[in-house]
Structure formats: C-alpha cells, structure tokens
Design a protein around this motif. Structure first.
Motif, PDB file in Angstrom:
ATOM      1  N   UNK A 254      -4.527  10.138  -7.482  1.00 32.17           N
ATOM      2  CA  UNK A 254      -3.437  10.453  -8.403  1.00 32.17           C
ATOM      3  C   UNK A 254      -2.845   9.221  -9.042  1.00 32.17           C
ATOM      4  N   UNK A 255      -3.103   8.068  -8.461  1.00 31.89           N
ATOM      5  CA  UNK A 255      -2.580   6.818  -8.993  1.00 31.89           C
ATOM      6  C   UNK A 255      -3.526   6.273 -10.054  1.00 31.89           C
ATOM      7  N   UNK A 256      -3.005   6.076 -11.217  1.00 26.42           N
ATOM      8  CA  UNK A 256      -3.831   5.580 -12.328  1.00 26.42           C
ATOM      9  C   UNK A 256      -3.282   4.215 -12.772  1.00 26.42           C
ATOM     10  N   UNK A 257      -4.168   3.261 -12.832  1.00 32.09           N
ATOM     11  CA  UNK A 257      -3.791   1.951 -13.372  1.00 32.09           C
ATOM     12  C   UNK A 257      -3.697   2.086 -14.891  1.00 32.09           C
ATOM     13  N   UNK A 258      -2.774   1.366 -15.503  1.00 34.66           N
ATOM     14  CA  UNK A 258      -2.704   1.431 -16.972  1.00 34.66           C
ATOM     15  C   UNK A 258      -4.032   0.986 -17.588  1.00 34.66           C
ATOM     16  N   UNK A 259      -4.400   1.655 -18.680  1.00 31.79           N
ATOM     17  CA  UNK A 259      -5.649   1.287 -19.376  1.00 31.79           C
ATOM     18  C   UNK A 259      -5.461  -0.079 -20.035  1.00 31.79           C
TER      19      UNK A 259
ATOM     20  N   UNK B  23       3.459  10.007   9.019  1.00 34.27           N
ATOM     21  CA  UNK B  23       3.526   9.029   7.931  1.00 34.27           C
ATOM     22  C   UNK B  23       2.297   8.144   8.059  1.00 34.27           C
ATOM     23  N   UNK B  24       1.577   7.961   6.947  1.00 33.94           N
ATOM     24  CA  UNK B  24       0.379   7.137   7.004  1.00 33.94           C
ATOM     25  C   UNK B  24       0.065   6.456   5.688  1.00 33.94           C
ATOM     26  N   UNK B  25      -0.637   5.323   5.781  1.00 32.39           N
ATOM     27  CA  UNK B  25      -1.063   4.587   4.598  1.00 32.39           C
ATOM     28  C   UNK B  25      -2.160   5.360   3.879  1.00 32.39           C
TER      29      UNK B  25
ATOM     30  N   UNK C  16       5.909   2.306  -0.229  1.00 34.68           N
ATOM     31  CA  UNK C  16       5.720   1.559   1.016  1.00 34.68           C
ATOM     32  C   UNK C  16       5.962   2.453   2.229  1.00 34.68           C
ATOM     33  N   UNK C  17       5.491   1.998   3.376  1.00 33.38           N
ATOM     34  CA  UNK C  17       5.713   2.711   4.634  1.00 33.38           C
ATOM     35  C   UNK C  17       7.199   2.767   4.959  1.00 33.38           C
ATOM     36  N   UNK C  18       7.917   1.683   4.715  1.00 28.85           N
ATOM     37  CA  UNK C  18       9.350   1.667   4.998  1.00 28.85           C
ATOM     38  C   UNK C  18      10.074   2.749   4.192  1.00 28.85           C
TER      39      UNK C  18
ATOM     40  N   UNK D 296       0.846  -1.171   0.000  1.00 27.05           N
ATOM     41  CA  UNK D 296       0.000   0.000   0.000  1.00 27.05           C
ATOM     42  C   UNK D 296       0.899   1.243   0.000  1.00 27.05           C
ATOM     43  N   UNK D 297       0.531   2.208  -0.797  1.00 26.17           N
ATOM     44  CA  UNK D 297       1.281   3.462  -0.826  1.00 26.17           C
ATOM     45  C   UNK D 297       1.146   4.204   0.497  1.00 26.17           C
ATOM     46  N   UNK D 298       2.156   5.017   0.769  1.00 30.65           N
ATOM     47  CA  UNK D 298       2.236   5.746   2.023  1.00 30.65           C
ATOM     48  C   UNK D 298       2.577   7.205   1.743  1.00 30.65           C
ATOM     49  N   UNK D 299       2.087   8.095   2.574  1.00 31.92           N
ATOM     50  CA  UNK D 299       2.385   9.511   2.431  1.00 31.92           C
ATOM     51  C   UNK D 299       3.066  10.018   3.694  1.00 31.92           C
ATOM     52  N   UNK D 300       4.064  10.875   3.466  1.00 32.98           N
ATOM     53  CA  UNK D 300       4.726  11.574   4.560  1.00 32.98           C
ATOM     54  C   UNK D 300       4.294  13.033   4.478  1.00 32.98           C
ATOM     55  N   UNK D 301       3.798  13.562   5.584  1.00 29.77           N
ATOM     56  CA  UNK D 301       3.413  14.966   5.674  1.00 29.77           C
ATOM     57  C   UNK D 301       4.246  15.584   6.793  1.00 29.77           C
ATOM     58  N   UNK D 302       4.984  16.636   6.447  1.00 37.95           N
ATOM     59  CA  UNK D 302       5.820  17.305   7.439  1.00 37.95           C
ATOM     60  C   UNK D 302       5.459  18.787   7.483  1.00 37.95           C
ATOM     61  N   UNK D 303       5.304  19.303   8.683  1.00 40.10           N
ATOM     62  CA  UNK D 303       4.966  20.701   8.894  1.00 40.10           C
ATOM     63  C   UNK D 303       6.212  21.413   9.417  1.00 40.10           C
ATOM     64  N   UNK D 304       6.578  22.495   8.732  1.00 40.21           N
ATOM     65  CA  UNK D 304       7.778  23.244   9.088  1.00 40.21           C
ATOM     66  C   UNK D 304       7.427  24.694   9.428  1.00 40.21           C
ATOM     67  N   UNK D 305       8.202  25.273  10.333  1.00 43.94           N
ATOM     68  CA  UNK D 305       8.110  26.692  10.645  1.00 43.94           C
ATOM     69  C   UNK D 305       9.287  27.405   9.997  1.00 43.94           C
ATOM     70  N   UNK D 306       9.019  28.532   9.347  1.00 42.67           N
ATOM     71  CA  UNK D 306      10.076  29.355   8.762  1.00 42.67           C
ATOM     72  C   UNK D 306      10.563  30.289   9.864  1.00 42.67           C
TER      73      UNK D 306
END
Length: 105
Positions: A96-101, A88-90, A58-60, A1-11
């Motif tokens: 945005x992910x498209x399977x080939x036609x 980080x979450x699944x 992957x999560x790793x 399963x795809x995973x996303x990393x979201x990071x919040x930064x302060x300038x």
C-alpha cells in the motif's frame, strides 16, 4: 520501518454495524489525529468478532496507538466489545505504500 497493530475483539452485545458506527465517530478521529498515522480498517471475521488493523510509521507510534485504543474502548465501548488479543509488528511487505514517481526532467 512501518509497523502494524492488529487487534482482535469479541462483540458481547449489539451488532457489528453498531461497532462500526462507534469506530467511525470515535476511533477514526482519534487515530487520524495521532502522530505517525498511516491507515486504519475494521473487518468482521466471525459473527461476534472483528479485527482492527492500523498502520503507523514507527513501532513506538503503533504501541502508543494500542494504549489510546485501549483507553477509548474502556471509556466508550459500553461493554459492547472486548479486546481478545493485540499484536504489533514491523511490516516486511507494504504494497500500500507507494514511493513518489520520479519527476521527468
């Protein structure tokens, strides 16, 4: 399963445009050369804050990206920005992910 990393930064010093320039020249190549890379984006969410969003196969790989990002920020941010939070979450939905036609026969 795809995973996303979201990071919040302060300038802390400088501008969002300066951060974007640094990310384009440093973080983008670092992530693109990493195993499992799918996408990366940066968005300003407050005057002095931004979010970094990356997607991995992957999560790793997402966890490894978080470590790479932390090392890059420590070495290259010149104290312009600091990490506030990292998540980080699944992905449950990934439009945005498209399977080939299917191929017509």
């Amino acid at each position: 399963m795809r995973c996303t990393r979201v990071a919040l930064y302060d300038i802390t010093t400088g501008t969002f445009d300066e951060v974007v320039s640094e990310a384009k020249s440093g973080m983008v190549p670092l992530f693109k050369d990493s195993n499992g890379f799918v996408s990366y984006g940066v968005a300003q969410i407050e005057k002095d804050a931004f979010v970094s969003i990356s997607t991995w196969e992957t999560r790793e790989q997402a966890d490894a990206a978080a470590a790479k990002a932390a090392d890059w920020v420590k070495a290259n941010s010149r104290n312009r920005f600091t990490l506030r939070d990292n998540y980080v979450g699944d992905l449950a939905i990934d439009t945005g992910h498209r399977e080939p036609a299917p191929t017509a026969m």
